[in-house]
Design a protein around this motif. Structure first.
Motif, PDB file in Angstrom:
ATOM      1  N   ASP A  38       9.382 -10.521   6.169  1.00  0.00           N
ATOM      2  CA  ASP A  38      10.150  -9.984   5.155  1.00  0.00           C
ATOM      3  C   ASP A  38       9.952 -10.873   3.649  1.00  0.00           C
ATOM      4  N   LEU A  45       9.831  -9.415   0.205  1.00  0.00           N
ATOM      5  CA  LEU A  45       9.268  -7.919   0.495  1.00  0.00           C
ATOM      6  C   LEU A  45      10.623  -7.241  -0.694  1.00  0.00           C
ATOM      7  N   VAL A  46      10.438  -6.001  -0.744  1.00  0.00           N
ATOM      8  CA  VAL A  46      11.237  -5.298  -1.940  1.00  0.00           C
ATOM      9  C   VAL A  46      11.597  -3.577  -1.047  1.00  0.00           C
ATOM     10  N   ARG A  47      10.709  -3.433  -0.727  1.00  0.00           N
ATOM     11  CA  ARG A  47      10.455  -2.631  -0.414  1.00  0.00           C
ATOM     12  C   ARG A  47       9.509  -2.078   0.622  1.00  0.00           C
ATOM     13  N   ARG A  48       9.609  -1.713   2.229  1.00  0.00           N
ATOM     14  CA  ARG A  48       8.512  -1.257   2.991  1.00  0.00           C
ATOM     15  C   ARG A  48       8.685   0.088   2.965  1.00  0.00           C
ATOM     16  N   GLY A  49       7.055   0.055   2.880  1.00  0.00           N
ATOM     17  CA  GLY A  49       7.129   1.815   3.065  1.00  0.00           C
ATOM     18  C   GLY A  49       6.074   2.040   3.936  1.00  0.00           C
ATOM     19  N   GLU A  50       5.797   4.131   3.742  1.00  0.00           N
ATOM     20  CA  GLU A  50       4.744   4.397   5.208  1.00  0.00           C
ATOM     21  C   GLU A  50       3.517   3.676   4.756  1.00  0.00           C
ATOM     22  N   ASN A  53       3.838  -1.561   1.071  1.00  0.00           N
ATOM     23  CA  ASN A  53       4.990  -2.753   0.718  1.00  0.00           C
ATOM     24  C   ASN A  53       4.913  -3.147  -0.647  1.00  0.00           C
ATOM     25  N   SER A  54       6.465  -3.210  -0.982  1.00  0.00           N
ATOM     26  CA  SER A  54       6.446  -3.777  -2.458  1.00  0.00           C
ATOM     27  C   SER A  54       7.000  -5.397  -2.691  1.00  0.00           C
ATOM     28  N   TYR A  55       6.478  -6.119  -2.581  1.00  0.00           N
ATOM     29  CA  TYR A  55       7.560  -7.246  -3.090  1.00  0.00           C
ATOM     30  C   TYR A  55       7.223  -7.966  -4.192  1.00  0.00           C
ATOM     31  N   VAL A  68       2.481  -4.336  -5.223  1.00  0.00           N
ATOM     32  CA  VAL A  68       2.526  -3.226  -3.903  1.00  0.00           C
ATOM     33  C   VAL A  68       1.651  -2.304  -3.387  1.00  0.00           C
ATOM     34  N   SER A  89       1.211   6.335  -1.364  1.00  0.00           N
ATOM     35  CA  SER A  89       2.026   5.105  -1.718  1.00  0.00           C
ATOM     36  C   SER A  89       2.577   4.933  -3.548  1.00  0.00           C
TER      37      SER A  89
END
Length: 106
Positions: A38, A45-50, A53-55, A68, A89
């Protein structure tokens, strides 16, 4: 603060010495991140995607900037993603992005 959290600045108007190697994926500092964590040192980490990831960037000269990172393989620029990876993405292709890629690949 870990060394990777401190940007190494190049002289004004010059690319860092290792820019071309990093862009190709050789010892890329972005790819070296632990994407399961994280906190990756320079960002939270803001969002974990498929496939990405967004930070929230918290160090360097652009604190608060959202980044991203595509986690499937080394990608230096969104136009390098295949058509299947772009929608998943959130990356889009644009004329300025393609021009930037051409200008930095010399």
């Amino acid at each position: 603060m870990p060394d990777h959290a401190r940007p190494h600045l190049a002289p004004s108007g010059a690319w860092p010495e290792n820019f071309t190697r990093h862009r190709r994926g050789t010892n890329c500092p972005m790819c070296a991140n632990d994407f399961a964590a994280d906190d990756i040192g320079w960002g939270l980490l803001v969002r974990r995607g498929e496939v990405s990831n967004s930070y929230l960037w918290r160090s360097g000269q652009v604190r608060g900037y959202a980044v991203v990172i595509y986690t499937g393989r080394h990608v230096a620029e969104p136009t390098e993603l295949d058509e299947g990876g772009r929608p998943r993405s959130g990356a889009t292709s644009s004329p300025w992005a393609a021009a930037w890629r051409r200008s930095t690949s010399r």
